[in-house]
Enzyme design. Structure first.
Site, short mmCIF file in Angstrom:
data_model
loop_
_atom_site.label_atom_id
_atom_site.label_comp_id
_atom_site.label_asym_id
_atom_site.label_seq_id
_atom_site.Cartn_x
_atom_site.Cartn_y
_atom_site.Cartn_z
N SER A 147 -23.80 -52.85 -20.02
CA SER A 147 -23.50 -52.60 -19.23
C SER A 147 -21.71 -52.21 -18.67
O SER A 147 -21.64 -51.74 -16.78
CB SER A 147 -24.06 -53.45 -18.15
OG SER A 147 -23.11 -54.27 -18.44
N THR A 184 -22.52 -54.85 -13.86
CA THR A 184 -21.28 -54.15 -13.36
C THR A 184 -20.44 -56.13 -13.06
O THR A 184 -21.10 -57.09 -12.69
CB THR A 184 -21.70 -54.02 -11.60
OG1 THR A 184 -22.15 -52.69 -12.18
CG2 THR A 184 -20.21 -53.94 -11.33
N THR A 207 -17.82 -50.74 -14.58
CA THR A 207 -19.43 -50.73 -14.29
C THR A 207 -19.76 -49.25 -15.43
O THR A 207 -18.84 -47.99 -14.81
CB THR A 207 -20.71 -50.48 -13.41
OG1 THR A 207 -21.79 -51.01 -14.10
CG2 THR A 207 -20.23 -49.49 -13.14
N ARG A 230 -24.51 -39.58 -10.96
CA ARG A 230 -24.93 -40.66 -10.26
C ARG A 230 -23.90 -41.11 -10.31
O ARG A 230 -23.35 -41.89 -11.12
CB ARG A 230 -26.28 -40.63 -10.45
CG ARG A 230 -26.58 -42.17 -10.00
CD ARG A 230 -26.35 -43.65 -10.31
NE ARG A 230 -26.54 -44.70 -9.98
CZ ARG A 230 -26.46 -45.86 -10.13
NH1 ARG A 230 -25.70 -45.96 -10.40
NH2 ARG A 230 -27.06 -46.74 -9.15
N THR A 254 -23.36 -56.46 -7.44
CA THR A 254 -23.79 -55.80 -8.71
C THR A 254 -24.88 -55.75 -8.66
O THR A 254 -25.49 -56.23 -7.39
CB THR A 254 -23.70 -57.04 -9.86
OG1 THR A 254 -24.12 -56.56 -10.79
CG2 THR A 254 -24.14 -58.08 -9.40
N GLY A 255 -26.17 -54.90 -9.15
CA GLY A 255 -27.27 -54.55 -8.79
C GLY A 255 -27.82 -52.97 -8.57
O GLY A 255 -26.46 -52.27 -9.01
N1 ASP Z 1 -24.28 -51.66 -8.89
C1 ASP Z 1 -24.17 -50.49 -10.29
C2 ASP Z 1 -24.70 -49.35 -10.46
O1 ASP Z 1 -25.38 -49.38 -8.99
C3 ASP Z 1 -24.84 -51.39 -11.65
C4 ASP Z 1 -24.91 -52.93 -11.50
O2 ASP Z 1 -24.02 -54.00 -10.73
O3 ASP Z 1 -25.92 -53.65 -12.11
O4 ASP Z 1 -24.36 -48.49 -11.23
#
Ligand code: ASP
Length: 344
Positions: free
Chosen positions: A85, A204, A222, A232, A255-256
């Site tokens: 990731s 991330t 990330t 995107r 993150t997320g």
């Molecule tokens: N925040 C990151 C994104 O939306 C992904 C993640 O951290 O899970 O690309």
């Protein structure tokens, strides 16, 4: 022009005042002066933050600058091909392309970012070059790649056989659907899980460091949401969303599912809440609550976590779902992983 903030600060300092009122601009003063500041220190998202912190610590423990620490710290997951990731080995987009997002911010408010950068293993270092060598903050796509090559970065294939295999599996269903906290499942040393490649995943590394001088910097990098639409961009390379540093107050990262962080300018919000007197954890919680309040049905099924540090070297985190973890490294704790609190 009358500078109220400067005035309060100067008067409070000269009068030796202890300013305690919540929501007052000046209440941050006790955090920024005094000797009980926990520094140097570095924190970062998820269990894989432990290895990243260790490299950041090599810089911090030698009195290095927080900016160098965060850059070198996040090189670790960027180069780790088993981390699907972040960086090299990251899962690709819907079209099979690995596109990376990263940003960096220093104690002076300087910042740089790259968005949807392909073929470069260390997007964080390209982001730093954008910050240091251009009059811009963000470069995207082909322009970012062109700039990286001009700066001497090597063009590489970032799609590893494992990630290509996972993508091909995913193509069979082509269903864009999250697996929450996937990194914990993959990186849990006690019970590592092999997840089927057709499962969608994300995460991330966001890192915040304070050096021995008390200066803060942050980095966030990330490969974004696996199998996203080509082009995107999430929160991670957006200053204020995925990362924000204010050297007077503190820093935050996220993150997320980035779309929900962007909607709420999450990391900036966390820092502003700390400015108002919230602890790092309280600030992260409030930012999570905004996301839940705005889109309660969406929030039930996604993960977003915030991580923050203030100028005292205090830190905290909060997530929508259980399972968010973060790593801490300072002079008394080297391999610490903390399970963040959560709403659900
Ligand atoms: N925040 C990151 C994104 O939306 C992904 C993640 O951290 O899970 O690309």
């Amino acid at each position: 022009m009358f500078d109220r903030r400067k005035f309060i600060k100067t008067s409070a300092l000269s009068a030796g005042l202890i300013v305690v009122s919540k929501n007052s601009i000046a209440e941050v003063l006790p955090k920024t002066i005094g000797s009980n500041i926990n520094k140097p220190i570095v924190i970062s998202t998820w269990d894989f933050g432990v290895a990243a912190n260790a490299d950041a610590w090599k810089v911090l423990s030698k009195n290095g600058r927080a900016l160098d620490a965060v850059e070198q710290g996040v090189w670790v997951p960027e180069a780790d091909e088993s981390n699907q990731s972040v960086g090299y080995g990251g899962l690709p987009d819907r079209d099979g392309k690995v596109t990376l997002d990263a940003c960096i911010m220093d104690e002076l408010g300087n910042c740089g970012a790259v968005l949807a950068l392909e073929h470069i293993k260390h997007p964080i270092s390209v982001a730093r070059k954008v910050m240091e060598k251009t009059p811009h903050v963000m470069l995207a796509g082909d322009g970012a790649l062109q700039f990286a090559l001009e700066q001497g970065f090597k063009k590489e294939n970032l799609l590893t056989p494992a990630s290509e295999k996972a993508w091909k599996e995913w193509l069979k269903t082509s269903k864009y659907e999250p697996v929450m906290n996937i990194e914990n499942k993959l990186y849990d040393k006690a019970a590592p899980q092999k997840l089927p490649g057709n499962q969608y995943n994300h995460d991330t590394i966001g890192m915040i460091a304070m050096d021995a001088k008390g200066n803060l910097s942050g980095a966030c990098t990330t490969s974004g949401m696996a199998y996203k639409l080509h082009g995107r961009i999430g929160d991670s390379p957006i200053i204020g969303a995925g990362l924000y540093i204010d050297n007077e107050i503190g820093g935050a990262t996220s993150t997320g599912v980035g779309e929900e962080v962007v909607r709420n300018v999450g990391s900036f919000l966390v820092v502003e809440l700390m400015r108002q007197g919230y602890s790092p954890e309280e600030a992260c919680k409030e930012a999570v609550m905004r996301i839940i309040k705005k889109k309660p049905e969406t929030a039930k099924n996604i993960q977003v976590g915030f991580l923050a540090m203030n100028k005292k070297g205090e830190y905290g985190a909060y997530a929508i779902q259980k399972g968010f973890s973060y790593a801490v490294c300072d002079s008394s704790k080297q391999d610490l992983v903390i399970k963040g609190k959560s709403y659900y």
